[in-house]
Structures are given as structure tokens and as C-alpha cells.
Design an enzyme around this catalytic site. Structure first.
Site, PDB file in Angstrom:
ATOM      1  NE  ARG A 138     -54.218  19.167   0.488  1.00 43.95           N
ATOM      2  CZ  ARG A 138     -53.027  19.266  -0.098  1.00 43.95           C
ATOM      3  NH1 ARG A 138     -52.637  20.424  -0.608  1.00 43.95           N
ATOM      4  NH2 ARG A 138     -52.236  18.220  -0.206  1.00 43.95           N
ATOM      5  N   GLY A 141     -45.460  10.683   5.372  1.00 46.97           N
ATOM      6  CA  GLY A 141     -44.829  11.493   4.338  1.00 46.97           C
ATOM      7  C   GLY A 141     -44.423  10.672   3.118  1.00 46.97           C
ATOM      8  CG  ASN A 160     -53.191  18.349  -3.746  1.00 51.25           C
ATOM      9  OD1 ASN A 160     -52.792  17.220  -3.506  1.00 51.25           O
ATOM     10  ND2 ASN A 160     -52.465  19.245  -4.370  1.00 51.25           N
ATOM     11  NE  ARG A 171     -85.081   0.219 -16.822  1.00 50.48           N
ATOM     12  CZ  ARG A 171     -86.002  -0.482 -16.156  1.00 50.48           C
ATOM     13  NH1 ARG A 171     -87.295  -0.221 -16.334  1.00 50.48           N
ATOM     14  NH2 ARG A 171     -85.644  -1.431 -15.333  1.00 50.48           N
ATOM     15  CE1 TYR A 220     -90.839  -0.885 -18.685  1.00 51.42           C
ATOM     16  CE2 TYR A 220     -92.648  -2.342 -18.098  1.00 51.42           C
ATOM     17  CZ  TYR A 220     -91.298  -2.064 -18.114  1.00 51.42           C
ATOM     18  OH  TYR A 220     -90.403  -2.943 -17.566  1.00 51.42           O
ATOM     19  CB  SER A 243    -104.453   4.512 -27.391  1.00 50.95           C
ATOM     20  OG  SER A 243    -103.844   4.990 -28.554  1.00 50.95           O
ATOM     21  CB  ALA A 273    -108.372   2.148 -27.759  1.00 48.72           C
TER      22      ALA A 273
HETATM   23  C1  UD1 Z   1     -46.104  16.712  -3.166  1.00 48.84           C
HETATM   24  C2  UD1 Z   1     -44.648  17.135  -3.023  1.00 48.84           C
HETATM   25  C3  UD1 Z   1     -44.498  18.525  -3.607  1.00 48.84           C
HETATM   26  C4  UD1 Z   1     -44.953  18.562  -5.040  1.00 48.84           C
HETATM   27  C5  UD1 Z   1     -46.355  17.997  -5.214  1.00 48.84           C
HETATM   28  C6  UD1 Z   1     -46.675  17.785  -6.672  1.00 48.84           C
HETATM   29  C7  UD1 Z   1     -43.777  16.075  -1.020  1.00 48.84           C
HETATM   30  C8  UD1 Z   1     -43.422  16.256   0.409  1.00 48.84           C
HETATM   31  N1  UD1 Z   1     -44.275  17.128  -1.642  1.00 48.84           N
HETATM   32  O1  UD1 Z   1     -46.865  17.607  -2.376  1.00 48.84           O
HETATM   33  O2  UD1 Z   1     -43.128  18.932  -3.519  1.00 48.84           O
HETATM   34  O3  UD1 Z   1     -44.903  19.888  -5.534  1.00 48.84           O
HETATM   35  O4  UD1 Z   1     -46.488  16.732  -4.541  1.00 48.84           O
HETATM   36  O5  UD1 Z   1     -47.951  17.281  -6.877  1.00 48.84           O
HETATM   37  O6  UD1 Z   1     -43.549  15.022  -1.557  1.00 48.84           O
HETATM   38  N2  UD1 Z   1     -48.563   9.942  -0.066  1.00 48.84           N
HETATM   39  C9  UD1 Z   1     -48.341   8.707   0.510  1.00 48.84           C
HETATM   40  N3  UD1 Z   1     -48.014   8.652   1.834  1.00 48.84           N
HETATM   41  C10 UD1 Z   1     -47.871   9.753   2.605  1.00 48.84           C
HETATM   42  C11 UD1 Z   1     -48.117  11.008   2.003  1.00 48.84           C
HETATM   43  C12 UD1 Z   1     -48.440  11.076   0.660  1.00 48.84           C
HETATM   44  O7  UD1 Z   1     -48.447   7.675  -0.159  1.00 48.84           O
HETATM   45  O8  UD1 Z   1     -47.558   9.592   3.798  1.00 48.84           O
HETATM   46  C13 UD1 Z   1     -48.931   9.991  -1.503  1.00 48.84           C
HETATM   47  C14 UD1 Z   1     -50.291  10.589  -1.746  1.00 48.84           C
HETATM   48  O9  UD1 Z   1     -51.289   9.571  -1.851  1.00 48.84           O
HETATM   49  C15 UD1 Z   1     -50.128  11.335  -3.074  1.00 48.84           C
HETATM   50  C16 UD1 Z   1     -48.652  11.672  -3.123  1.00 48.84           C
HETATM   51  O10 UD1 Z   1     -48.008  10.837  -2.161  1.00 48.84           O
HETATM   52  O11 UD1 Z   1     -50.430  10.512  -4.176  1.00 48.84           O
HETATM   53  C17 UD1 Z   1     -48.376  13.136  -2.794  1.00 48.84           C
HETATM   54  O12 UD1 Z   1     -48.895  13.456  -1.518  1.00 48.84           O
HETATM   55  P1  UD1 Z   1     -49.592  14.837  -1.212  1.00 48.84           P
HETATM   56  O13 UD1 Z   1     -49.894  14.889   0.231  1.00 48.84           O
HETATM   57  O14 UD1 Z   1     -50.670  15.099  -2.160  1.00 48.84           O
HETATM   58  O15 UD1 Z   1     -48.363  15.822  -1.496  1.00 48.84           O
HETATM   59  P2  UD1 Z   1     -48.404  17.345  -1.939  1.00 48.84           P
HETATM   60  O16 UD1 Z   1     -48.657  18.201  -0.753  1.00 48.84           O
HETATM   61  O17 UD1 Z   1     -49.296  17.518  -3.104  1.00 48.84           O
HETATM   62 CA    CA Z   2     -50.716  16.205  -4.147  1.00 45.75          CA
END
Ligand code: UD1
Ligand code: CA
Length: 453
Positions: free
Chosen positions: A14, A77, A223, A329, A362, A401, A419
Site C-alpha cells: 500500500r 502472514g 501502511n 557547504r 563563491y 568586485s 575590481a
Molecule cells: C496487522 C494485524 C492486525 C492489526 C495491525 C496493527 C495480522 C494478521 N493483522 O495487520 O490485526 O490490527 O497489524 O497494526 O497480524 N509481516 C511479515 N510477514 C508477513 C506479513 C507481515 O513479516 O508475511 C510483517 C510486516 O512487515 C509488518 C507486520 O508484519 O511489519 C504487520 O503486517 P501488515 O501486513 O502490515 O499487517 P496489517 O494488515 O497492518
Molecule cells: Ca500494518
């Protein structure tokens, strides 16, 4: 004793950027450093950062921090991300703190409160906040004080979307964590392994899950670019308030940008639109004019920078002044009582006490002796197309100058340059150097041309 894991492997789609999300800067520092510093404040036994998307660059940004890096090759995830830290934490009994690299306003105090719940017997503790607009966050399902589950936006029915208590993405767990993580499934709208599913899993194992309610601001996740700007606004507001509390005067404070690495003294005055970056240090009583931009620049007490001056790596001693519209600078050193005026550029040059360069000049790779006057339009021609050369000007000299001093060249003490001269040879002490065509007046010439003579 606890271990801490920061999740930072996500792509940050995003943000619409080539840069991994957690490296987007907030007040000159990568967002991830805020999460790191909050984690380090509690002195964890082990600190693991999970990287993946853009992992090499993210790992590079971790250099110098006492962290270990775990790789999440595929972003399946947040629960899957956390699981990647398991091998680095083998044998560690817990408790564990888990935070996200995209939540930079979390404070160590809040993290401590989460740990304390686990120390007091909860299996899991998480931070929740009430948001006026909860869109995008996981919603918290409760039964009175009991936290039952988290539902992600994508999976939420309209009545769940209406819930304003959300998951802030900061958790503490007991030693059951990695066992519980194996039970997380990806049966949801995003086909991802959700870390907050651990709420329901812990409960199913008869463990207590507690919510620590925090202030909304702390939970702001980044995000989008808009959220990045909002978080930066919060950080700026805190920083300005801190410096005003220590005696700095800010005129229209909401227009002033400064970074956490900047140091200010009491009775400093900052006019609207001032930008202070890097290792800038401003001494007691100094004034910085409107729209000046100072980076890695030192103002000793009594120095002054006037409006629209841009300085980088410069050092101004007491009584020195620059601007309006001066350009300093790296390596520009202005000793006491030096004045550098409008449209004067100074680079890698030492201007001794009382030097004046008021307009349009300069000065590069030069040393100018005390009390010397540099006329309007003077240029030190320091570059011959291949190399840079030095110009030395003595004390109490006067450079007329529009003169060009072709380096390497030396002008002695008390010497005078006429100058419009182009000086290619040294000028002895006390001499007058004139290096231009002598003026001729042709009597009546102009009138004859006009047919009037
Ligand atoms: C997440 C939470 C949500 C919470 C919100 C708060 C989950 C599923 N959801 O949502 O409940 O309200 O944060 O800010 O956890 N990341 C990884 N690997 C992945 C996916 C994500 O390392 O596969 C890391 C991202 O870099 C980030 C963090 O986990 O730092 C959260 O991921 P993001 O996709 O931003 O989750 P949200 O949709 O914001
Ligand atoms: Ca997030």
C-alpha cells in the site's frame, strides 16, 4: 529476562514504493529503527528481526544493532513470519515480546506492561486501542473483560467492522508460543497465517489472554503514505514540545521540521519554516531565520543564520552570520564576526575573524585571513577541470568586485586587488594587483555614432 521478535518481512504494497516499507524514513531515520529502539530499551536477552521482502536492504539497515536476522522467504502472514524466528530462539523458555516494524510509536512502557501480564500468569497479552476509524485493523471480540478473538478487516461481517477496539500488533507470550503457532491455519479471506489467531488458540488451551488498553496514538500503524505522514506529524509534535519545554522559542511551531539527532540550547529562536537535520547543533541565544535549512551544521552561541540560508556541514562561531540566501557547504568554517551575505556560496573554506563577503561570491577551497573584505561577485576558481586547488588570501586584504582568483594562488596580507581582475599570479603583501584592460575614453565617439557630433 525475555526475547523480542520484530516482524519486518512484509512488502508494504500500500506504500506504492520500491523501498521496503519498514525502511521509509521518519524524521530522517528508517521506521524500523523506532521499533528497534523501543525493543532495546527493555534490554531483551535476544532480539530477532524477521526480514523477507527487500530483506538484504533491510538487513543492511540493521547493521550496528545487536540483533539477529531471521528470513521469511515467502510472506505467508504474520504467524508464519514469527515461526521463522523459532530456530534462533531454540531453548529459550520465554516470555516473548512480538512487535511489528510498521508501528513506530509504541513505547517501552507499554511493552513492559504486556510483559508484566505474562509474568503475572497470563499466557498471552496484547495491546488494544479504541479508534474513531478502525478501518484496516483487526477487531477485538470480547465478552465483558474477556478477550475472545481477533477478526481481520477482510474477514469481518458488518457488525464486527463496527467494533472500534482494535489489535495494535504488540504482544507478549509465555513459553507455549511456538507450539501454539503450529496450530494457526490460513483458512481466511487472505489465505494468510494470522498471528492474532493465537488469541483463540491460547484460549482453547485453557490459557488466559489479557488485553492491555493503550492510547490510540501509540498504535498507529503505517501502511500508507498518509499514515506515514500522520506518524511523522506525531513524532514532530512530541519533539517540538520537548525542545520548547527546554527553552527554545518556535514561531509557528507547526511549520518547523527537526530531527531527533538535532541539539538545541535554551533561548534559541526558530522562525517559521526552519528545517534542522542530522547532527545540527545550535547554541544558546542563536536565531535561525525563516525557511533556513541546516544539516549537520553547528552554530556556536551568538551566531546567526538569516532567512532562506541553506547550510550543510558548516560551522559558525560566535558573532558570525550568514544570509539571507547564503549557501554554506561542507567544510565552511566562519570564525567570529564573519559575515557571509546574500547569494554567497562557501565550500571547504576557512574564513578567519571578521571576514566579510556580503554579496554574490563563491569561495571554495580557500583560506581567508582576518579582517579581509571580499567584494561582490568575487570567485575563487578552484577547479582546473581535473583537480581542485587552494586559494590563500591574507589578513586585511581587499578583493575588488567581480575579481577571479585562479587557484592555486596567494594574495598577501593587506594587498589590494582591483575590481574586475583575473588574478593568476601571487600578489605580494601590501601590493595592488590590477589584471584587466586599462580604460580608454574615446572623446565624442558615441555622439558621432548617433550622428549628432
Ligand atoms: C496487522 C494485524 C492486525 C492489526 C495491525 C496493527 C495480522 C494478521 N493483522 O495487520 O490485526 O490490527 O497489524 O497494526 O497480524 N509481516 C511479515 N510477514 C508477513 C506479513 C507481515 O513479516 O508475511 C510483517 C510486516 O512487515 C509488518 C507486520 O508484519 O511489519 C504487520 O503486517 P501488515 O501486513 O502490515 O499487517 P496489517 O494488515 O497492518
Ligand atoms: Ca500494518
Amino acid at each position: 529476562m525475555h526475547a523480542h521478535v520484530i516482524l519486518a518481512a512484509g512488502q508494504g504494497t500500500r506504500m506504492k514504493s520500491r523501498l521496503p516499507k519498514v525502511l521509509h524514513p521518519l524524521l530522517g531515520k528508517p521506521m524500523l529503527h523506532y521499533a528497534l529502539e523501543a525493543a532495546l530499551a527493555l534490554k531483551p536477552e535476544k532480539l530477532v528481526v524477521v526480514v523477507g521482502h527487500g530483506g538484504e536492504v533491510v538487513a543492511e539497515a540493521l547493521k550496528g544493532y545487536p540483533v539477529e536476522v531471521a528470513w521469511q522467504k515467502e510472506q505467508l502472514g504474520t504467524a508464519h513470519a514469527l515461526l521463522q524466528a523459532e530456530s534462533l530462539l531454540k531453548g529459550f523458555p520465554g516470555p516473548f515480546l512480538v512487535t511489528q516494524g510498521d508501528t513506530p510509536l509504541l513505547t517501552p512502557e507499554t511493552l513492559k506492561a504486556l510483559l508484566e501480564r505474562v509474568a503475572a500468569g497470563a499466557g498471552m497479552a496484547l495491546l488494544t486501542v479504541e479508534l474513531a476509524d478502525p478501518t484496516g485493523y483487526g477487531r477485538i471480540l470480547r465478552e465483558g473483560e474477556k478477550v475472545l478473538a481477533n477478526v481481520e478487516e477482510k474477514d469481518a461481517a458488518p457488525e464486527v467492522k463496527a467494533i472500534r477496539e482494535v489489535n495494535a500488533g504488540a504482544y507478549a507470550f509465555d513459553g507455549f508460543l511456538f507450539q501454539a503457532l503450529r496450530e494457526v491455519k490460513n483458512e481466511n479471506a487472505a489465505r494468510e497465517y494470522y498471528l492474532p489467531d493465537l488469541i483463540a488458540i491460547y484460549r482453547a488451551h485453557g490459557k488466559r489472554v489479557e488485553a492491555v488498553r493503550g492510547v490510540a496514538e501509540e498504535a498507529l500503524g503505517v501502511n500508507t503514505r498518509e499514515e506515514l505522514a500522520r506518524v511523522e506529524g506525531v513524532l514532530l509534535k512530541r519533539l517540538r514540545a520537548e525542545w520548547m519545554g527546554k527553552g527554545v522559542r518556535m514561531i509557528l511551531p507547526e511549520t518547523i521540521y527537526l530531527e531527533p539527532s538535532v541539539e538545541l540550547a535554551p533561548d534559541v529562536t526558530l522562525w517559521p519554516g526552519v528545517v534542522l537535520k542530522g547532527k545540527t547543533r545550535i547554541g544558546e541565544g542563536c536565531e535561525v531565520g525563516a525557511y533556513a535549512v541546516l544539516e549537520d551544521t553547528v552554530l556556536e552561541p551568538g551566531a546567526k543564520v538569516q532567512a532562506h540560508t541553506v547550510a550543510q556541514g558548516a560551522h559558525l562561531h560566535g558573532g558570525a552570520s550568514a544570509g539571507p540566501f547564503a549557501r554554506l557547504r561542507p567544510g565552511a568554517v566562519l570564525m567570529e564576526e564573519v559575515h557571509v551575505g546574500n547569494f554567497v556560496e562557501v565550500k571547504n573554506s576557512l574564513l578567519h575573524k571578521g571576514v566579510k563577503a556580503g554579496h554574490l561570491a563563491y569561495l571554495g577551497d580557500a583560506e581567508v585571513g582576518a579582517g579581509t573584505n571580499i567584494g561582490a561577485g568575487v570567485i575563487t576558481a578552484n577547479y582546473d577541470g581535473k583537480r581542485k586547488h587552494k586559494t590563500e588570501i591574507g589578513k586585511k586584504a581587499f578583493i575588488g568586485s567581480n575579481s577571479v582568483l585562479v587557484a592555486p594562488v596567494r594574495v598577501g596580507d593587506r594587498a589590494l586587488v582591483g575590481a574586475g581582475s583575473v588574478i593568476t599570479q601571487d600578489v605580494p603583501e601590501g601590493a595592488l594587483a590590477v589584471a584587466r584592460e586599462r580604460q580608454k575614453n574615446l572623446e565624442g565617439y558615441a555622439l558621432r555614432k548617433l550622428g549628432e557630433g
